[in-house]
Structures are given as C-alpha cells and as structure tokens.
Design a protein around this motif. Structure first.
Motif, PDB file in Angstrom:
ATOM      1  N   LEU A 121     -11.872 -15.893 -19.962  1.00 54.36           N
ATOM      2  CA  LEU A 121     -12.379 -15.281 -21.190  1.00 54.36           C
ATOM      3  C   LEU A 121     -11.286 -15.276 -22.257  1.00 54.36           C
ATOM      4  CD1 LEU A 121     -14.317 -13.550 -22.933  1.00 54.36           C
ATOM      5  CD2 LEU A 121     -13.488 -11.548 -21.659  1.00 54.36           C
ATOM      6  N   ALA A 122     -10.070 -14.911 -21.862  1.00 56.11           N
ATOM      7  CA  ALA A 122      -8.963 -14.891 -22.824  1.00 56.11           C
ATOM      8  C   ALA A 122      -8.714 -16.287 -23.388  1.00 56.11           C
ATOM      9  CB  ALA A 122      -7.697 -14.352 -22.151  1.00 56.11           C
ATOM     10  N   GLU A 123      -8.868 -17.311 -22.548  1.00 62.62           N
ATOM     11  CA  GLU A 123      -8.680 -18.688 -23.020  1.00 62.62           C
ATOM     12  C   GLU A 123      -9.701 -19.035 -24.094  1.00 62.62           C
ATOM     13  OE1 GLU A 123      -7.991 -20.652 -18.720  1.00 62.62           O
ATOM     14  OE2 GLU A 123      -8.039 -22.088 -20.394  1.00 62.62           O
ATOM     15  N   ILE A 124     -10.957 -18.739 -23.819  1.00 55.41           N
ATOM     16  CA  ILE A 124     -11.979 -19.137 -24.770  1.00 55.41           C
ATOM     17  C   ILE A 124     -11.893 -18.304 -26.042  1.00 55.41           C
ATOM     18  CG2 ILE A 124     -14.024 -17.725 -24.190  1.00 55.41           C
ATOM     19  CD1 ILE A 124     -15.386 -20.660 -23.989  1.00 55.41           C
ATOM     20  N   GLN A 125     -11.439 -17.075 -25.910  1.00 56.88           N
ATOM     21  CA  GLN A 125     -11.278 -16.247 -27.102  1.00 56.88           C
ATOM     22  C   GLN A 125     -10.169 -16.790 -27.995  1.00 56.88           C
ATOM     23  OE1 GLN A 125     -10.852 -12.427 -25.143  1.00 56.88           O
ATOM     24  NE2 GLN A 125     -12.873 -11.771 -25.853  1.00 56.88           N
ATOM     25  N   ARG A 126      -9.175 -17.448 -27.406  1.00 62.28           N
ATOM     26  CA  ARG A 126      -8.096 -18.027 -28.220  1.00 62.28           C
ATOM     27  C   ARG A 126      -8.596 -19.209 -29.033  1.00 62.28           C
ATOM     28  NH1 ARG A 126      -4.677 -16.483 -23.845  1.00 62.28           N
ATOM     29  NH2 ARG A 126      -4.972 -18.439 -22.727  1.00 62.28           N
ATOM     30  N   PHE A 127      -9.679 -19.846 -28.570  1.00 65.33           N
ATOM     31  CA  PHE A 127     -10.235 -20.969 -29.325  1.00 65.33           C
ATOM     32  C   PHE A 127     -10.926 -20.510 -30.603  1.00 65.33           C
ATOM     33  CE2 PHE A 127      -9.337 -24.667 -27.088  1.00 65.33           C
ATOM     34  CZ  PHE A 127      -9.587 -24.562 -25.732  1.00 65.33           C
ATOM     35  N   VAL A 128     -11.464 -19.293 -30.577  1.00 66.77           N
ATOM     36  CA  VAL A 128     -12.331 -18.847 -31.674  1.00 66.77           C
ATOM     37  C   VAL A 128     -11.633 -18.908 -33.035  1.00 66.77           C
ATOM     38  CG1 VAL A 128     -13.667 -16.939 -32.620  1.00 66.77           C
ATOM     39  CG2 VAL A 128     -13.808 -17.461 -30.183  1.00 66.77           C
ATOM     40  N   PRO A 129     -10.472 -18.285 -33.225  1.00 68.07           N
ATOM     41  CA  PRO A 129      -9.848 -18.369 -34.544  1.00 68.07           C
ATOM     42  C   PRO A 129      -9.426 -19.793 -34.902  1.00 68.07           C
ATOM     43  CG  PRO A 129      -8.392 -17.260 -32.986  1.00 68.07           C
ATOM     44  CD  PRO A 129      -9.713 -17.427 -32.301  1.00 68.07           C
ATOM     45  N   VAL A 130      -9.124 -20.609 -33.888  1.00 63.84           N
ATOM     46  CA  VAL A 130      -8.743 -22.000 -34.162  1.00 63.84           C
ATOM     47  C   VAL A 130      -9.949 -22.756 -34.725  1.00 63.84           C
ATOM     48  CG1 VAL A 130      -7.889 -24.146 -33.172  1.00 63.84           C
ATOM     49  CG2 VAL A 130      -7.019 -21.959 -32.335  1.00 63.84           C
ATOM     50  N   VAL A 131     -11.110 -22.575 -34.070  1.00 67.04           N
ATOM     51  CA  VAL A 131     -12.330 -23.230 -34.546  1.00 67.04           C
ATOM     52  C   VAL A 131     -12.681 -22.720 -35.941  1.00 67.04           C
ATOM     53  CG1 VAL A 131     -14.827 -23.429 -34.174  1.00 67.04           C
ATOM     54  CG2 VAL A 131     -13.257 -23.703 -32.254  1.00 67.04           C
ATOM     55  N   GLN A 132     -12.605 -21.415 -36.117  1.00 73.72           N
ATOM     56  CA  GLN A 132     -12.931 -20.818 -37.417  1.00 73.72           C
ATOM     57  C   GLN A 132     -12.006 -21.337 -38.506  1.00 73.72           C
ATOM     58  OE1 GLN A 132     -14.934 -17.793 -38.411  1.00 73.72           O
ATOM     59  NE2 GLN A 132     -16.231 -18.205 -36.675  1.00 73.72           N
ATOM     60  N   SER A 133     -10.735 -21.484 -38.186  1.00 75.17           N
ATOM     61  CA  SER A 133      -9.770 -21.883 -39.212  1.00 75.17           C
ATOM     62  C   SER A 133     -10.022 -23.304 -39.693  1.00 75.17           C
ATOM     63  CB  SER A 133      -8.340 -21.756 -38.671  1.00 75.17           C
ATOM     64  OG  SER A 133      -8.100 -22.745 -37.694  1.00 75.17           O
ATOM     65  N   GLN A 134     -10.612 -24.142 -38.826  1.00 80.08           N
ATOM     66  CA  GLN A 134     -10.886 -25.512 -39.256  1.00 80.08           C
ATOM     67  C   GLN A 134     -11.936 -25.536 -40.357  1.00 80.08           C
ATOM     68  OE1 GLN A 134      -8.907 -27.779 -38.277  1.00 80.08           O
ATOM     69  NE2 GLN A 134      -7.962 -26.358 -36.837  1.00 80.08           N
ATOM     70  N   LEU A 135     -12.821 -24.530 -40.335  1.00 78.10           N
ATOM     71  CA  LEU A 135     -13.865 -24.484 -41.366  1.00 78.10           C
ATOM     72  C   LEU A 135     -13.450 -23.643 -42.559  1.00 78.10           C
ATOM     73  CD1 LEU A 135     -17.049 -24.247 -39.135  1.00 78.10           C
ATOM     74  CD2 LEU A 135     -16.420 -26.122 -40.627  1.00 78.10           C
ATOM     75  N   ALA A 136     -12.264 -23.057 -42.511  1.00 85.50           N
ATOM     76  CA  ALA A 136     -11.815 -22.203 -43.603  1.00 85.50           C
ATOM     77  C   ALA A 136     -11.819 -22.917 -44.951  1.00 85.50           C
ATOM     78  CB  ALA A 136     -10.429 -21.639 -43.285  1.00 85.50           C
ATOM     79  N   PRO A 137     -11.367 -24.190 -45.039  1.00 86.76           N
ATOM     80  CA  PRO A 137     -11.413 -24.862 -46.348  1.00 86.76           C
ATOM     81  C   PRO A 137     -12.825 -24.969 -46.905  1.00 86.76           C
ATOM     82  CG  PRO A 137     -10.037 -26.102 -44.832  1.00 86.76           C
ATOM     83  CD  PRO A 137     -10.732 -25.037 -44.023  1.00 86.76           C
ATOM     84  N   VAL A 138     -13.817 -25.087 -45.995  1.00 86.17           N
ATOM     85  CA  VAL A 138     -15.202 -25.155 -46.440  1.00 86.17           C
ATOM     86  C   VAL A 138     -15.658 -23.784 -46.907  1.00 86.17           C
ATOM     87  CG1 VAL A 138     -17.561 -25.707 -45.757  1.00 86.17           C
ATOM     88  CG2 VAL A 138     -15.657 -27.022 -44.824  1.00 86.17           C
ATOM     89  N   TYR A 139     -15.382 -22.753 -46.105  1.00 83.08           N
ATOM     90  CA  TYR A 139     -15.770 -21.398 -46.491  1.00 83.08           C
ATOM     91  C   TYR A 139     -15.054 -20.956 -47.766  1.00 83.08           C
ATOM     92  CZ  TYR A 139     -17.609 -20.931 -41.731  1.00 83.08           C
ATOM     93  OH  TYR A 139     -18.296 -21.090 -40.559  1.00 83.08           O
ATOM     94  N   ALA A 140     -13.852 -21.492 -47.991  1.00 81.63           N
ATOM     95  CA  ALA A 140     -13.061 -21.075 -49.145  1.00 81.63           C
ATOM     96  C   ALA A 140     -13.674 -21.488 -50.459  1.00 81.63           C
ATOM     97  CB  ALA A 140     -11.638 -21.652 -49.046  1.00 81.63           C
ATOM     98  N   GLY A 141     -14.655 -22.382 -50.404  1.00 80.08           N
ATOM     99  CA  GLY A 141     -15.278 -22.851 -51.636  1.00 80.08           C
ATOM    100  C   GLY A 141     -16.415 -21.990 -52.105  1.00 80.08           C
ATOM    101  N   LEU A 142     -16.488 -20.750 -51.613  1.00 77.62           N
ATOM    102  CA  LEU A 142     -17.592 -19.861 -52.007  1.00 77.62           C
ATOM    103  C   LEU A 142     -17.394 -19.343 -53.415  1.00 77.62           C
ATOM    104  CD1 LEU A 142     -17.849 -17.826 -48.701  1.00 77.62           C
ATOM    105  CD2 LEU A 142     -19.265 -19.705 -49.439  1.00 77.62           C
ATOM    106  N   THR A 143     -18.511 -18.979 -54.041  1.00 76.89           N
ATOM    107  CA  THR A 143     -18.439 -18.367 -55.364  1.00 76.89           C
ATOM    108  C   THR A 143     -18.785 -16.915 -55.262  1.00 76.89           C
ATOM    109  OG1 THR A 143     -20.733 -18.882 -55.811  1.00 76.89           O
ATOM    110  CG2 THR A 143     -19.104 -20.526 -56.428  1.00 76.89           C
ATOM    111  N   LYS A 144     -18.487 -16.185 -56.300  1.00 76.25           N
ATOM    112  CA  LYS A 144     -18.839 -14.780 -56.340  1.00 76.25           C
ATOM    113  C   LYS A 144     -20.328 -14.661 -56.637  1.00 76.25           C
ATOM    114  CE  LYS A 144     -14.309 -13.442 -57.964  1.00 76.25           C
ATOM    115  NZ  LYS A 144     -13.547 -12.848 -59.078  1.00 76.25           N
ATOM    116  N   PRO A 145     -20.931 -13.557 -56.235  1.00 79.37           N
ATOM    117  CA  PRO A 145     -22.352 -13.350 -56.565  1.00 79.37           C
ATOM    118  C   PRO A 145     -22.541 -13.325 -58.074  1.00 79.37           C
ATOM    119  CG  PRO A 145     -21.643 -11.755 -54.939  1.00 79.37           C
ATOM    120  CD  PRO A 145     -20.420 -12.452 -55.433  1.00 79.37           C
ATOM    121  N   GLN A 146     -23.620 -13.888 -58.522  1.00 82.84           N
ATOM    122  CA  GLN A 146     -23.875 -13.921 -59.975  1.00 82.84           C
ATOM    123  C   GLN A 146     -24.599 -12.663 -60.422  1.00 82.84           C
ATOM    124  OE1 GLN A 146     -25.914 -17.550 -60.672  1.00 82.84           O
ATOM    125  NE2 GLN A 146     -24.196 -18.812 -60.016  1.00 82.84           N
TER     126      GLN A 146
END
Lengths: 72, 158
Positions: free
Chosen positions: B133-158
């Motif tokens: 479980l600890a191993e797979i939990q360590r993957f989570v932030p790594v996987v999330q961080s790969q999509l961070a540049p995509v998530y970073a392109g969000l805009t504020k609510p209009q």
C-alpha cells in the motif's frame, strides 16, 4: 503562453472537471468514513470489501484496464 | 458559461490522500455483520462474531481504493484527452507510460498479498499488504505531478 494554448487548456479543464470531481467526491466520502464518529456501517463495509475482492480477482486474472496500458 | 476551478480540487484531493496515508488517528468501529466484521449464529441461536473485526484490513482497503481511484482517474484522463494533451505538453504521455507498468506490477503484488491474507489472516500478511500500500501511495503524487502542467492552465471562474 499563446492564446491558442490557453484555449486548449480551458477546453481540457472543462472536459476533465466532472471526472476529477467524481474522484474527489468518492475519495472524500471514503476518507470521511475512516474518521467518522460511531461505526462504519454494514453497508459501507460491504461496498468496500466487494470492490476490494472484485479488484483483487480481476488483477489476479490478468485484467488490465486500458488506461493502465502503454499504447503507441 | 461557468468555468469550473479545477485547481481548488487538487489541494483538497492531496489532503484526502495524505489523511489516508496517516495511521488511523481515530480507529473506527465496524458494525457487526459487515464484510470486515462478519457474524454467525451459534448453537443456541445467538448472533456472534464469526471472527475478530478486521479494522486494519478495512483501513488498508480504503486507503488502497483511494490511491487506485486517483491514479486510474489520472491515467484515464490522459488517455481520454491524449491528442489534446500531446499538443499542450508532449512529455506527459511519455512520463505516465513510464509509470503505468510499475503500477500494474504493484497491483499484482497487492492482489497476491491480499488474497493470501484473506485466506489466512496473520500480522505478517497484513504487514505485507501495508508495505505494498505504501508503495502504491508513493506513485500517486508522481502521477499527479505529471498532469500538473495541464491542470496549471486553468482559468479563474468568470
């Protein structure tokens, strides 16, 4: 960042929103159940153990969801 | 059109994940008769525990599901939006493809460990599940961080 890329981000974010929110809502409910007062209900237990047992057997059967496979 | 602020979900999602990683600060009681607290009827017709309630397995399964669902969501998001993401950030697919087989391998070991534990619950078996479980939990932030540049392109609510 050029306008076309910004628009691409926006479109992608809007598409992603329901899926991400679902993961968040499911996760929040699960964590709340881990820290709630009183008992974990029979229904909560049964739902989780059903998922875990089924997932365990699916993995052992070699089932790999498409999103976990490397594709060209 | 309302623009959804996805960015606000991410810190909360990471918070829930961090809570799942922590040892149970408030060990929940399991209602009798549930999957982790099975009951049976004895010779005099009383409903009694069939075995000791397994809070530890409940918490391990809950934590695993949380980690799995988060990663599956991220992998699926990338796969469903691959063409668009490749235009925005070409390295994302490559990075996630490096992680995918590793996650599948950890999944396999988790399933084997859990099956063994379910058939014969022991402290050592539980410890094995918790290590995986600890191993797979360590993957989570790594996987999330790969999509961070995509998530970073969000805009504020209009």
């Amino acid at each position: 960042m050029d306008p076309a890329t910004i628009l691409a981000f926006i479109a992608l974010a809007i598409k992603a929103a329901p899926a991400v929110k679902q993961v968040y809502d499911d996760g929040k409910a699960l964590v709340q159940s881990m820290f709630q007062e009183g008992e974990i209900t029979k229904e909560q237990q049964d739902a989780l153990i059903s998922w875990a047992d089924a997932h365990q057997e699916a993995v052992l059967a070699g089932e790999v969801p498409p999103e976990f496979t490397v594709e060209d | 059109m309302r623009t959804i602020r996805l960015r606000s979900y991410l810190p909360l999602l990471l918070l829930t994940l961090s809570l799942a990683v922590l040892p149970a600060c408030k060990s929940p009681n399991l209602a009798a008769g549930g999957g982790y607290a099975p009951v049976t009827t004895n010779s005099v017709g009383e409903v009694v525990p069939a075995s000791a309630p397994d809070k530890a397995l409940y918490l391990a399964d809950a934590s695993y599901k949380l980690a799995y669902d988060t990663m599956a969501g991220a992998f699926k998001f990338e796969r469903d939006n691959r063409e668009e993401i490749l235009k925005i950030s070409p390295e994302v697919k490559k990075a996630l493809d490096n992680l995918r087989p590793n996650v599948v391998e950890v999944e396999r070991r988790w399933a084997l460990a859990r099956k063994a534990y379910r058939q014969n619950p022991t402290p050592a078996g539980l410890s094995t599940i918790q290590s995986i479980l600890a191993e797979i939990q360590r993957f989570v932030p790594v996987v999330q961080s790969q999509l961070a540049p995509v998530y970073a392109g969000l805009t504020k609510p209009q």
